[in-house]
Design a protein around this motif. Structure first.
Motif, PDB file in Angstrom:
ATOM      1  N   UNK A  64       4.678   9.233   5.998  1.00 36.00           N
ATOM      2  CA  UNK A  64       5.191  10.058   5.386  1.00 36.00           C
ATOM      3  C   UNK A  64       5.461   9.206   4.095  1.00 36.00           C
ATOM      4  N   UNK A  65       5.943   8.280   4.310  1.00 42.13           N
ATOM      5  CA  UNK A  65       6.680   7.910   2.761  1.00 42.13           C
ATOM      6  C   UNK A  65       5.420   7.451   1.476  1.00 42.13           C
ATOM      7  N   UNK A  66       4.304   7.673   2.035  1.00 42.05           N
ATOM      8  CA  UNK A  66       2.932   7.066   1.903  1.00 42.05           C
ATOM      9  C   UNK A  66       2.811   9.580   0.440  1.00 42.05           C
ATOM     10  N   UNK A  67       3.244   9.969   1.459  1.00 40.77           N
ATOM     11  CA  UNK A  67       3.053  11.431   1.089  1.00 40.77           C
ATOM     12  C   UNK A  67       3.853  12.283  -0.325  1.00 40.77           C
ATOM     13  N   UNK A  96      -6.794   5.757  -6.847  1.00 40.46           N
ATOM     14  CA  UNK A  96      -7.143   4.158  -5.983  1.00 40.46           C
ATOM     15  C   UNK A  96      -5.482   4.302  -5.096  1.00 40.46           C
ATOM     16  N   UNK A  97      -4.237   4.431  -5.784  1.00 43.82           N
ATOM     17  CA  UNK A  97      -2.953   4.164  -5.818  1.00 43.82           C
ATOM     18  C   UNK A  97      -2.885   4.998  -4.043  1.00 43.82           C
ATOM     19  N   UNK A  98      -3.086   6.366  -4.456  1.00 46.96           N
ATOM     20  CA  UNK A  98      -3.044   7.283  -3.092  1.00 46.96           C
ATOM     21  C   UNK A  98      -3.928   6.502  -1.806  1.00 46.96           C
ATOM     22  N   UNK A  99      -4.987   6.279  -2.070  1.00 48.02           N
ATOM     23  CA  UNK A  99      -5.449   5.654  -0.740  1.00 48.02           C
ATOM     24  C   UNK A  99      -4.782   4.017  -0.625  1.00 48.02           C
ATOM     25  N   UNK A 100      -3.796   3.378  -1.422  1.00 47.84           N
ATOM     26  CA  UNK A 100      -3.861   2.643  -0.738  1.00 47.84           C
ATOM     27  C   UNK A 100      -2.523   2.482   0.019  1.00 47.84           C
ATOM     28  N   UNK A 101      -1.373   4.032  -0.326  1.00 48.87           N
ATOM     29  CA  UNK A 101      -0.806   4.410   0.342  1.00 48.87           C
ATOM     30  C   UNK A 101      -0.184   5.065   1.787  1.00 48.87           C
ATOM     31  N   UNK A 102      -2.059   5.528   1.714  1.00 46.70           N
ATOM     32  CA  UNK A 102      -2.472   6.009   2.759  1.00 46.70           C
ATOM     33  C   UNK A 102      -3.661   6.174   3.180  1.00 46.70           C
ATOM     34  N   UNK A 103      -3.883   6.924   5.010  1.00 50.07           N
ATOM     35  CA  UNK A 103      -5.107   6.408   5.274  1.00 50.07           C
ATOM     36  C   UNK A 103      -6.261   6.696   3.958  1.00 50.07           C
ATOM     37  N   UNK A 104      -8.062   6.993   4.574  1.00 51.28           N
ATOM     38  CA  UNK A 104      -8.594   7.725   4.060  1.00 51.28           C
ATOM     39  C   UNK A 104      -8.276   9.492   4.170  1.00 51.28           C
ATOM     40  N   UNK A 105      -8.389   9.319   5.486  1.00 52.33           N
ATOM     41  CA  UNK A 105      -8.461  11.557   6.060  1.00 52.33           C
ATOM     42  C   UNK A 105      -6.596  11.873   5.537  1.00 52.33           C
ATOM     43  N   UNK A 140     -14.703  13.792  -6.731  1.00 53.36           N
ATOM     44  CA  UNK A 140     -13.466  13.595  -5.436  1.00 53.36           C
ATOM     45  C   UNK A 140     -14.693  12.840  -4.649  1.00 53.36           C
ATOM     46  N   UNK A 141     -16.342  13.430  -4.601  1.00 48.33           N
ATOM     47  CA  UNK A 141     -17.015  12.060  -3.595  1.00 48.33           C
ATOM     48  C   UNK A 141     -16.978  11.338  -4.290  1.00 48.33           C
ATOM     49  N   UNK A 142     -16.890  10.925  -4.812  1.00 42.53           N
ATOM     50  CA  UNK A 142     -16.623   8.896  -5.347  1.00 42.53           C
ATOM     51  C   UNK A 142     -15.383   8.731  -4.304  1.00 42.53           C
ATOM     52  N   UNK A 143     -14.349   9.101  -4.863  1.00 41.83           N
ATOM     53  CA  UNK A 143     -13.313   8.316  -4.782  1.00 41.83           C
ATOM     54  C   UNK A 143     -13.208   8.883  -2.763  1.00 41.83           C
ATOM     55  N   UNK A 144     -13.569   9.268  -2.792  1.00 38.05           N
ATOM     56  CA  UNK A 144     -13.970   9.588  -1.085  1.00 38.05           C
ATOM     57  C   UNK A 144     -14.353   8.262  -0.387  1.00 38.05           C
ATOM     58  N   UNK A 145     -15.152   8.034  -1.260  1.00 38.63           N
ATOM     59  CA  UNK A 145     -15.979   6.946  -1.022  1.00 38.63           C
ATOM     60  C   UNK A 145     -15.689   5.425  -1.287  1.00 38.63           C
ATOM     61  N   UNK A 146     -15.072   5.735  -2.696  1.00 32.58           N
ATOM     62  CA  UNK A 146     -14.083   4.483  -2.804  1.00 32.58           C
ATOM     63  C   UNK A 146     -12.943   3.827  -1.917  1.00 32.58           C
ATOM     64  N   UNK A 147     -12.860   5.018  -1.617  1.00 29.29           N
ATOM     65  CA  UNK A 147     -11.167   5.585  -0.976  1.00 29.29           C
ATOM     66  C   UNK A 147     -11.701   4.446   0.568  1.00 29.29           C
ATOM     67  N   UNK A 148     -12.344   5.146   1.516  1.00 25.14           N
ATOM     68  CA  UNK A 148     -13.375   4.443   2.921  1.00 25.14           C
ATOM     69  C   UNK A 148     -13.632   3.359   2.270  1.00 25.14           C
ATOM     70  N   UNK A 149     -13.758   1.974   0.655  1.00 23.09           N
ATOM     71  CA  UNK A 149     -14.235   1.012   1.110  1.00 23.09           C
ATOM     72  C   UNK A 149     -12.861   0.387   0.470  1.00 23.09           C
ATOM     73  N   UNK A 151     -10.423   0.872   2.499  1.00 26.39           N
ATOM     74  CA  UNK A 151      -9.788   0.598   3.361  1.00 26.39           C
ATOM     75  C   UNK A 151     -10.339  -0.339   4.302  1.00 26.39           C
ATOM     76  N   UNK A 152     -12.325  -0.280   4.104  1.00 24.66           N
ATOM     77  CA  UNK A 152     -12.149  -1.283   5.165  1.00 24.66           C
ATOM     78  C   UNK A 152     -11.949  -2.752   4.450  1.00 24.66           C
ATOM     79  N   UNK A 153     -11.813  -2.476   3.199  1.00 26.86           N
ATOM     80  CA  UNK A 153     -11.204  -4.178   2.651  1.00 26.86           C
ATOM     81  C   UNK A 153      -9.668  -4.192   3.287  1.00 26.86           C
ATOM     82  N   UNK A 154      -9.206  -3.355   3.307  1.00 27.83           N
ATOM     83  CA  UNK A 154      -7.532  -4.109   3.854  1.00 27.83           C
ATOM     84  C   UNK A 154      -7.667  -4.286   5.149  1.00 27.83           C
ATOM     85  N   UNK A 155      -8.941  -4.217   5.989  1.00 29.38           N
ATOM     86  CA  UNK A 155      -8.860  -3.620   7.867  1.00 29.38           C
ATOM     87  C   UNK A 155      -9.212  -6.044   7.426  1.00 29.38           C
ATOM     88  N   UNK A 156     -10.348  -5.808   6.868  1.00 24.64           N
ATOM     89  CA  UNK A 156     -10.939  -6.989   7.044  1.00 24.64           C
ATOM     90  C   UNK A 156      -9.999  -8.271   6.216  1.00 24.64           C
TER      91      UNK A 156
END
Length: 351
Positions: A64-67, A96-105, A140-149, A151-156
């Protein structure tokens, strides 16, 4: 370290987008009050990131802190766009900040609100949106793909960090085992020899003094991470001969074949094996003599320590023998034990 450098790169990107947005706002053709209001709100947005968002980005939280952070960032971004459409450029850093504090979904809805905010506000103001609606949908489509990327980089990155931690732990454990083996093979064995000599009231005190001096040099060599001191300035055969001569039992040392140069690692293993074997003879065998034979042939080098004591019996291998095997495995050697008319320790190292 890798994660820290990656975050620094993102921080630089955020700073550049904020600075560029401020410049675009200040050169806008709006009134001075509107430009200053938009610039002030964007600066407040940056402060919000430094005080709250940066901690979430660093910790990689997804709750919730990301929200809360996304809502606060949108609360300063939206009015900035109302006062100046050029504030829209800040989206390159805010999304990018939004995707770095929240999951892609979870980041999808806040991201859509950020992208559509300039469109909606300019439409409400009765002006033409700076960004066409098809372009907004593309973003929007690009941002969602960017967010997925992201997330993958963060996991790796997290997996690499965990792997590095495991490697570091294994390295520390291996170093501890190495030091334990070195101490066991040198200081413990040498002091055992001294005790055996003194307990036997051997008249030749010089033998005990020489053993003590050898172990003092060995301790200094260990601290300095140098080669084993018995090898300093002498051949392996000479070092083994000195080692055998320091045994409290009647002993002999022979070399069979023509000596050939050996790698330092092999010499160290052979010397340590002889030390361990002779120490075991003195402590456990009840032997009356011990013989050491070193052989050189076309296939390799071997070293045998044989005594006329009671043999190995049914007792399990102790730390010393396990240490011998571990060292020999590092140089491709083998260890053979036998209890035929005493005990025999045979070490073979291929050339």
């Amino acid at each position: 370290m890798e994660q820290h450098q990656s975050l620094i790169t993102w921080y630089v990107l955020f700073a550049i987008t904020q600075a560029t947005s401020l410049v675009l706002i200040l050169i806008d053709d709006n009134t001075l009050a509107d430009r200053l209001s938009a610039a002030g709100l964007l600066c407040l947005n940056g402060v919000w990131f430094l005080l709250y968002g940066r901690k979430l980005v660093k910790r990689g939280v997804d709750d919730w802190r990301g929200l809360v952070y996304a809502a606060g960032s949108l609360a300063t971004f939206a009015p900035a766009v109302w006062f100046s459409g050029n504030a829209t450029f800040a989206l390159f850093g805010l999304v990018p900040q939004v995707y770095m504090v929240l999951s892609v979904a979870r980041a999808f809805v806040p991201m859509v609100l950020f992208v559509f905010t300039p469109q909606i506000l300019t439409w409400l103001a009765g002006t033409v949106p700076a960004l066409p609606w098809p372009a907004a949908l593309l973003i929007i489509g690009f941002s969602q793909a960017f967010g997925w990327a992201i997330g993958r980089m963060s996991d790796q990155s997290r997996q690499r960090a965990e792997l590095l931690d495991q490697i570091e732990a294994l390295t520390i454990e291996a170093e501890r085992a190495r030091w334990a083996g070195e101490i066991h093979d040198t200081l413990a064995q040498g002091f055992t020899s001294i005790i055996t000599l003194l307990q036997g009231a051997q008249p030749d005190v010089e033998l005990a003094l020489r053993t003590a001096r050898e172990n003092l040099r060995e301790a200094r060599a260990l601290v300095a991470s140098n080669a084993p001191s018995p090898l300093d300035g002498s051949s392996l055969e000479d070092a083994l001969r000195r080692l055998v001569s320091g045994v409290s039992l009647p002993s002999t040392f022979r070399v069979i074949g023509d000596p050939v140069p050996l790698a330092t690692s092999v010499e160290v293993v052979l010397l340590r094996t002889a030390q361990e074997a002779l120490a075991n003879v003195a402590r456990h065998s009840d032997a009356s003599r011990v013989d050491v034979v070193m052989r050189f042939d076309e296939d390799g080098t071997s070293l045998e320590v044989r005594d006329d004591g009671r043999g190995f019996g049914e007792a399990p291998e102790g730390f010393g023998l396990r240490g011998m095997r571990a060292r020999l495995e590092q140089v491709g050697g083998t260890l053979s034990l036998s209890s035929d008319e005493g005990a025999s320790v045979l070490v073979e190292v291929p050339l």
